[in-house]
Scaffold this active site. Sequence first.
Site, PDB file in Angstrom:
ATOM      1  N   PRO A  11       0.784  -1.232   0.000  1.00  0.00           N
ATOM      2  CA  PRO A  11       0.000   0.000   0.000  1.00  0.00           C
ATOM      3  C   PRO A  11       0.819   1.286   0.000  1.00  0.00           C
ATOM      4  CG  PRO A  11      -0.150  -1.140   2.117  1.00  0.00           C
ATOM      5  CD  PRO A  11       0.517  -2.075   1.165  1.00  0.00           C
ATOM      6  N   ASN A  12       0.296   2.223  -0.740  1.00  0.00           N
ATOM      7  CA  ASN A  12       0.826   3.595  -0.865  1.00  0.00           C
ATOM      8  C   ASN A  12       2.068   3.692  -1.750  1.00  0.00           C
ATOM      9  OD1 ASN A  12      -1.133   4.875   0.944  1.00  0.00           O
ATOM     10  ND2 ASN A  12      -0.165   3.633   2.510  1.00  0.00           N
ATOM     11  N   ARG A  19       4.926  10.839  -2.530  1.00  0.00           N
ATOM     12  CA  ARG A  19       4.628  10.604  -1.121  1.00  0.00           C
ATOM     13  C   ARG A  19       5.889  10.803  -0.283  1.00  0.00           C
ATOM     14  NH1 ARG A  19       4.981   4.566   1.137  1.00  0.00           N
ATOM     15  NH2 ARG A  19       4.037   4.961   3.148  1.00  0.00           N
ATOM     16  N   TYR A  24      11.052   8.627   1.080  1.00  0.00           N
ATOM     17  CA  TYR A  24      10.990   7.577   0.063  1.00  0.00           C
ATOM     18  C   TYR A  24      11.622   7.967  -1.278  1.00  0.00           C
ATOM     19  CZ  TYR A  24       7.761   5.561   3.452  1.00  0.00           C
ATOM     20  OH  TYR A  24       7.199   5.048   4.608  1.00  0.00           O
ATOM     21  N   ASN A  75       8.069  -5.641  -1.153  1.00  0.00           N
ATOM     22  CA  ASN A  75       8.003  -4.554  -0.179  1.00  0.00           C
ATOM     23  C   ASN A  75       6.553  -4.505   0.296  1.00  0.00           C
ATOM     24  OD1 ASN A  75       7.891  -2.265   1.343  1.00  0.00           O
ATOM     25  ND2 ASN A  75       9.018  -0.972  -0.096  1.00  0.00           N
ATOM     26  N   ALA A  78       3.245  -0.935   4.668  1.00  0.00           N
ATOM     27  CA  ALA A  78       2.658  -0.951   6.020  1.00  0.00           C
ATOM     28  C   ALA A  78       2.214  -2.352   6.441  1.00  0.00           C
ATOM     29  CB  ALA A  78       1.484   0.012   6.087  1.00  0.00           C
ATOM     30  N   GLU A  99      12.812  -9.454   1.175  1.00  0.00           N
ATOM     31  CA  GLU A  99      11.992  -8.322   1.637  1.00  0.00           C
ATOM     32  C   GLU A  99      12.804  -7.039   1.446  1.00  0.00           C
ATOM     33  OE1 GLU A  99      11.075  -8.765   5.770  1.00  0.00           O
ATOM     34  OE2 GLU A  99       9.976  -6.883   5.903  1.00  0.00           O
ATOM     35  N   HIS A 101      12.770  -2.759   1.963  1.00  0.00           N
ATOM     36  CA  HIS A 101      12.193  -1.505   2.442  1.00  0.00           C
ATOM     37  C   HIS A 101      13.066  -0.383   1.918  1.00  0.00           C
ATOM     38  CE1 HIS A 101       9.480  -3.594   5.094  1.00  0.00           C
ATOM     39  NE2 HIS A 101      10.498  -4.364   5.433  1.00  0.00           N
ATOM     40  N   ILE A 102      12.437   0.636   1.414  1.00  0.00           N
ATOM     41  CA  ILE A 102      13.186   1.773   0.869  1.00  0.00           C
ATOM     42  C   ILE A 102      13.873   2.521   2.012  1.00  0.00           C
ATOM     43  CG2 ILE A 102      12.920   3.990  -0.324  1.00  0.00           C
ATOM     44  CD1 ILE A 102      10.449   2.617  -1.757  1.00  0.00           C
ATOM     45  N   SER A 103      13.129   2.741   3.081  1.00  0.00           N
ATOM     46  CA  SER A 103      13.685   3.442   4.246  1.00  0.00           C
ATOM     47  C   SER A 103      14.254   2.423   5.224  1.00  0.00           C
ATOM     48  CB  SER A 103      12.584   4.265   4.919  1.00  0.00           C
ATOM     49  OG  SER A 103      11.577   3.418   5.451  1.00  0.00           O
ATOM     50  N   ARG A 108      13.260   4.344  12.330  1.00  0.00           N
ATOM     51  CA  ARG A 108      12.000   5.101  12.345  1.00  0.00           C
ATOM     52  C   ARG A 108      11.169   4.751  13.590  1.00  0.00           C
ATOM     53  NH1 ARG A 108       9.325   4.785   6.628  1.00  0.00           N
ATOM     54  NH2 ARG A 108       8.110   6.474   7.601  1.00  0.00           N
ATOM     55  N   ARG A 112       7.436   0.373  13.406  1.00  0.00           N
ATOM     56  CA  ARG A 112       7.960  -0.109  12.117  1.00  0.00           C
ATOM     57  C   ARG A 112       9.129  -1.089  12.306  1.00  0.00           C
ATOM     58  NH1 ARG A 112       5.606   3.413   8.212  1.00  0.00           N
ATOM     59  NH2 ARG A 112       5.126   5.404   9.183  1.00  0.00           N
TER      60      ARG A 112
HETATM   61  C1  DHK Z   1       7.164   1.573   3.127  1.00  0.00           C
HETATM   62  C2  DHK Z   1       6.048   1.892   3.811  1.00  0.00           C
HETATM   63  O1  DHK Z   1       4.961   2.306   3.170  1.00  0.00           O
HETATM   64  C3  DHK Z   1       5.992   1.898   5.279  1.00  0.00           C
HETATM   65  O2  DHK Z   1       4.711   1.583   5.777  1.00  0.00           O
HETATM   66  C4  DHK Z   1       7.023   0.977   5.894  1.00  0.00           C
HETATM   67  C5  DHK Z   1       8.329   0.973   3.787  1.00  0.00           C
HETATM   68  C6  DHK Z   1       8.391   1.225   5.278  1.00  0.00           C
HETATM   69  C7  DHK Z   1       9.621   1.311   3.044  1.00  0.00           C
HETATM   70  O3  DHK Z   1      10.553   1.856   3.634  1.00  0.00           O
HETATM   71  O4  DHK Z   1       9.710   1.007   1.858  1.00  0.00           O
HETATM   72  O5  DHK Z   1       7.065   1.160   7.283  1.00  0.00           O
END
Ligand code: DHK
Length: 142
Positions: A11-12, A19, A24, A75, A78, A99, A101-103, A108, A112
């Site tokens: 999501p997102n 965003r 990100y 990825n 959330a 897996e 994660h960008i961040s 954080r 998370r």
């Molecule tokens: C991306 C998201 O949307 C967050 O909900 C995760 C992750 C981290 C990312 O770092 O790619 O907590």
Amino acid sequence: MSKLIYVLNGPNLNLLGKRQPEIYGSETLADVAAKMQVKADKLGIQLEFFQSNHEGALVDKIHEARENAAGIIINPAAYSHTSVAILDALNTFENPVVEVHISNIHKREAFRHHSYVSSRAEGVIAGLGTLGYVLALDYFAN
Ligand code: DHK
């Protein structure tokens, strides 16, 4: 036949580039797909991209991957922190999972820091920006 790897985004991530770019980055998901495709072509890997804001849709795609994918790069966004359903689906998949994660989720908020998916993944790449997706392809090439 070349390896088929599923690249799943939660999501997102459809809003990547728009965003919270301070977290990100400014690349869109299409930019990420394009740079992964360049790398995959060099490595002789085939990619299937999928993004959804819906947990069940991601579960269904993981079930599809069971039939034909040599690996999954995911990825879960959330859903990493909440979804037993995605973990259970990945546990039905018999090939490697990476897996991404960008961040750096560990730098954080505390909520998370835990990812359900990490207990299933062969490896986790976090905090290297979108480069993490490309590095995950190197894992599958090896
Ligand atoms: C991306 C998201 O949307 C967050 O909900 C995760 C992750 C981290 C990312 O770092 O790619 O907590």
